[in-house]
Design an enzyme around this catalytic site. Structure first.
Site, PDB file in Angstrom:
ATOM      1  N   GLU A   1      -4.299  -2.001  14.177  1.00 52.90           N
ATOM      2  CA  GLU A   1      -4.956  -1.268  13.310  1.00 52.90           C
ATOM      3  C   GLU A   1      -6.492  -0.663  13.825  1.00 52.90           C
ATOM      4  O   GLU A   1      -7.259  -1.599  14.459  1.00 52.90           O
ATOM      5  CB  GLU A   1      -5.309  -1.674  11.967  1.00 52.90           C
TER       6      GLU A   1
ATOM      7  N   ASN B   1      -1.669 -11.102   8.180  1.00 49.85           N
ATOM      8  CA  ASN B   1      -2.552 -10.094   8.456  1.00 49.85           C
ATOM      9  C   ASN B   1      -3.901 -10.219   7.659  1.00 49.85           C
ATOM     10  O   ASN B   1      -4.180 -10.714   6.721  1.00 49.85           O
ATOM     11  CB  ASN B   1      -1.964  -8.631   7.734  1.00 49.85           C
ATOM     12  N   GLU B   2      -5.107 -10.210   8.636  1.00 50.29           N
ATOM     13  CA  GLU B   2      -6.360 -10.451   8.234  1.00 50.29           C
ATOM     14  C   GLU B   2      -6.615 -11.631   7.379  1.00 50.29           C
ATOM     15  O   GLU B   2      -6.934 -11.487   6.115  1.00 50.29           O
ATOM     16  CB  GLU B   2      -6.921  -9.097   7.753  1.00 50.29           C
TER      17      GLU B   2
ATOM     18  N   ASN C   1      -7.314  -6.010  14.366  1.00 45.98           N
ATOM     19  CA  ASN C   1      -7.600  -4.901  13.704  1.00 45.98           C
ATOM     20  C   ASN C   1      -9.032  -4.848  13.941  1.00 45.98           C
ATOM     21  O   ASN C   1      -9.792  -5.431  13.544  1.00 45.98           O
ATOM     22  CB  ASN C   1      -7.329  -5.118  12.229  1.00 45.98           C
TER      23      ASN C   1
ATOM     24  N   TYR D   1     -12.334  -1.888  13.443  1.00 41.98           N
ATOM     25  CA  TYR D   1     -12.978  -1.061  12.921  1.00 41.98           C
ATOM     26  C   TYR D   1     -14.364  -0.944  13.122  1.00 41.98           C
ATOM     27  O   TYR D   1     -15.088   0.405  13.658  1.00 41.98           O
ATOM     28  CB  TYR D   1     -12.676  -0.862  11.294  1.00 41.98           C
TER      29      TYR D   1
ATOM     30  N   HIS E   1      -3.072  -5.114 -12.860  1.00 40.88           N
ATOM     31  CA  HIS E   1      -2.544  -5.041 -14.203  1.00 40.88           C
ATOM     32  C   HIS E   1      -3.438  -5.752 -15.270  1.00 40.88           C
ATOM     33  O   HIS E   1      -3.480  -5.137 -16.362  1.00 40.88           O
ATOM     34  CB  HIS E   1      -1.160  -5.429 -14.361  1.00 40.88           C
TER      35      HIS E   1
ATOM     36  N   ARG F   1       4.351   0.031  12.421  1.00 41.05           N
ATOM     37  CA  ARG F   1       4.357  -1.156  11.680  1.00 41.05           C
ATOM     38  C   ARG F   1       4.418  -1.246  10.123  1.00 41.05           C
ATOM     39  O   ARG F   1       3.741  -0.234   9.693  1.00 41.05           O
ATOM     40  CB  ARG F   1       2.838  -1.788  12.070  1.00 41.05           C
TER      41      ARG F   1
ATOM     42  N   HIS G   1       1.218  -9.473   4.402  1.00 38.76           N
ATOM     43  CA  HIS G   1       0.042  -8.625   4.312  1.00 38.76           C
ATOM     44  C   HIS G   1      -0.755  -8.402   2.904  1.00 38.76           C
ATOM     45  O   HIS G   1      -0.562  -7.715   2.100  1.00 38.76           O
ATOM     46  CB  HIS G   1       0.471  -7.089   4.833  1.00 38.76           C
TER      47      HIS G   1
ATOM     48  N   GLN H   1       0.669  -1.195   0.044  1.00 38.14           N
ATOM     49  CA  GLN H   1       0.081  -0.048   0.009  1.00 38.14           C
ATOM     50  C   GLN H   1       0.614   1.253   0.052  1.00 38.14           C
ATOM     51  O   GLN H   1       0.294   2.256  -0.474  1.00 38.14           O
ATOM     52  CB  GLN H   1      -1.086   0.049   0.996  1.00 38.14           C
TER      53      GLN H   1
HETATM   54  C1  NOJ Z   1      -7.314  -3.517   6.951  1.00 38.68           C
HETATM   55  C2  NOJ Z   1      -6.087  -3.868   6.190  1.00 38.68           C
HETATM   56  O1  NOJ Z   1      -5.050  -4.457   6.845  1.00 38.68           O
HETATM   57  C3  NOJ Z   1      -5.497  -2.716   5.511  1.00 38.68           C
HETATM   58  O2  NOJ Z   1      -4.347  -3.274   4.422  1.00 38.68           O
HETATM   59  C4  NOJ Z   1      -6.601  -1.660   5.230  1.00 38.68           C
HETATM   60  O3  NOJ Z   1      -5.967  -0.674   4.144  1.00 38.68           O
HETATM   61  C5  NOJ Z   1      -7.273  -1.213   6.337  1.00 38.68           C
HETATM   62  N1  NOJ Z   1      -7.955  -2.428   6.829  1.00 38.68           N
HETATM   63  C6  NOJ Z   1      -8.350  -0.163   5.735  1.00 38.68           C
HETATM   64  O4  NOJ Z   1      -9.337  -0.706   5.145  1.00 38.68           O
END
Ligand code: NOJ
Length: 496
Positions: free
Chosen positions: A399, A194-195, A331, A333, A67, A105, A150, A47
């Site tokens: 996160e 990750n996730e 993480n 949200y 791509h 991180r 990730h 990212q």
């Molecule tokens: C979790 C993900 O790990 C990350 O890559 C993403 O950008 C964020 N959430 C925000 O959506």
């Protein structure tokens, strides 16, 4: 009976206990976080780095996916240059440190180290890049938090093996991780994957993310859990003198029952188990969650399938996976409603179908620029559930954050929501005694938000993607964090 010495000792002990109690109470009430609590920012290689084909880096599934299908990303954006952090990493580490953060991180781009994904040709330039980056983090007195994977799987592993659905990936991931761990001695916290839910549900379940495959989420789930466990065991066996802790990071959304009916309460529990428990239960408790096993067996009967879609875990596998954590990476949200739904409704996500649940949100709830809810009463419940379900593990919030559409540097809404998240963490720590020891916000920079391209702005620093220099511009939220780290408590005003 008591000598005067005894009385003095007794008095000193009593006073000390009172002082400790009062300190604890005052922190509880004034928004201070515990001594040594880590604040920081989170990023990931794909990212922010850019330099997608520089210095020997191989192609990964996201390079390939974008791509091949530019239209699948908002505004046809891509991450070929991203934030150019590959070249600007020193500046980025400096910016993180300038906000007083104690942790930063990053993630390792697998194909910078092993361009094909396999052992064989190791790309020294890639290893050196991460070594320098971590040196820089440590030099700035921050803890280096490093994710091994990730989302950016080497494309060759996808093409040759079918990616995370193939058990061969377990040894391959161990080989890659060993090289990285051996070289990067200064890392403080390792995150294996990750996730994994997002990888399996979106990459191998509904095809919305790279590699864009469908109906293989459970195969992916098992291979990723086994891969995580194998890396954890390799690390503990082969690097016994390393102090760094290791864990997996799970995305933990809270699900509130839509009504108090027993069906909705069970539905909320079921979706929590399908989304979180399916990974957390094998690692922190042992084996698949019973609710998931039962539900998948029912689905097998309903669909008249010869075997359940949920692969079996043998006793040896259960034992191998169980206990492979030093903490739990979270993480967090969002919050949603969960309600019972009949199996006839198939106009839903794979997860909802599998779990027999309908996920909704209340229209009045606040949302970020991606349309996802920000309801921090759910945050506190989330952490309490994790504590109670998994026997009170130490929790590293890897996160949390809030995106806007990037039209202002005076991001007051983001300050408002950051304050809400932080107070929910504070309540979880002091009122519910959840053992949270770090909270890293997503993200240091405005960066490539996967299918949403650059349309979602999560950064503490703004980047205009049309600016060839990718200049980092501080937002007001960065001031908020600077004040937080300086005082150790949630700032009540917005200004520094
Ligand atoms: C979790 C993900 O790990 C990350 O890559 C993403 O950008 C964020 N959430 C925000 O959506």
């Amino acid at each position: 009976m008591f000598s005067s010495n005894d009385c003095i000792i007794w008095l000193i002990s009593f006073t000390t206990i009172i002082i400790i109690f009062l300190c604890h109470e005052s922190k509880k009430n004034n928004g201070s976080f515990p001594e040594g609590f880590m604040f920081g920012a989170s990023t990931s290689a794909y990212q922010i780095e850019g330099a997608w084909n520089e210095d020997g880096k191989g192609e990964n599934i996201w390079d390939h996916f974008i791509h091949e299908n530019p239209m699948r990303i908002v505004n046809n954006d891509n991450a070929d240059e991203a934030c150019d952090s590959y070249h600007k990493y020193k500046e980025d580490v400096f910016l993180a440190a300038s906000l007083g953060f104690s942790a930063y991180r990053i993630s390792i781009s697998w194909t910078r180290i092993l361009p094909s994904g396999y052992m064989g040709s190791i790309n020294e330039v890639g290893l050196k890049y991460y070594e320098d980056l971590i040196d820089e983090i440590v030099k700035h007195n921050m803890k280096a938090v490093v994710t091994l994977h990730h989302f950016d799987l080497p494309q060759r592993l996808q093409k040759d093996f079918g990616g995370w659905t193939n058990p061969k990936l377990i040894d391959i991931f161990v080989d890659y991780s060993r090289i990285v761990i051996e070289r990067l001695e200064k890392v403080d916290y390792w995150i294996t994957v990750n996730e994994p839910r997002i990888i399996c549900n979106y990459g191998y379940g509904n095809g919305k993310s790279a590699p864009g495959l469908e109906y293989q989420e459970f195969e992916c789930t098992k291979v990723i859990i086994m891969s995580h466990a194998a890396v954890y065991r390799m690390y503990k066996n082969e690097f016994p003198n390393r102090k760094a802790k290791m864990a997996i990071t799970l995305d933990c959304e809270w699900f509130e029952p839509k009504t108090r009916s027993s069906k909705d309460i069970a539905a909320a529990e079921r979706i929590l188990e399908f989304q979180i428990g399916i990974f957390a239960h094998p690692i922190l408790k042992g084996g698949w969650p019973k609710v998931v096993e039962d539900r998948m067996e029912n689905r097998r009967l309903m669909e008249n399938l010869p075997i359940s879609q949920l692969p079996k875990l043998t006793d040896d596998e259960i034992e191998f996976i169980n206990g492979t954590f030093d903490f739990l990476g979270v993480n967090h949200y969002y919050t949603n409603y969960a309600e019972y739904d009949s199996d006839n409704n198939i106009e839903k996500s794979r997860n909802e179908i599998n779990a027999g649940v309908l996920i909704t949100v209340d229209p009045s709830w606040d949302k970020n620029s991606l349309g996802r809810t920000v309801t921090t009463w759910g945050t506190r419940k989330m952490f309490k559930w994790l504590k109670e379900t998994y026997n009170n593990p130490e929790i590293f919030i890897s996160e949390y954050g809030y995106s806007d559409n990037g039209t202002t540097l005076e991001d007051n809404e983001r300050i408002r929501f950051s304050r809400m998240y932080l107070s929910a963490f504070h309540d979880a720590i002091y009122k519910d005694e959840v053992r949270i020891f770090a909270a890293l916000t997503w993200s240091l920079l405005d960066n490539f938000e996967w299918s949403f391209g650059y349309s979602a702005h999560f950064g503490l620093f703004y980047i205009d993607q049309n600016d060839p220099n990718k200049t980092r511009i501080r937002k007001k939220l960065a001031h908020f964090y600077k004040k937080l780290t300086a005082t150790g408590r949630i700032p009540e005003d917005l200004h520094t």
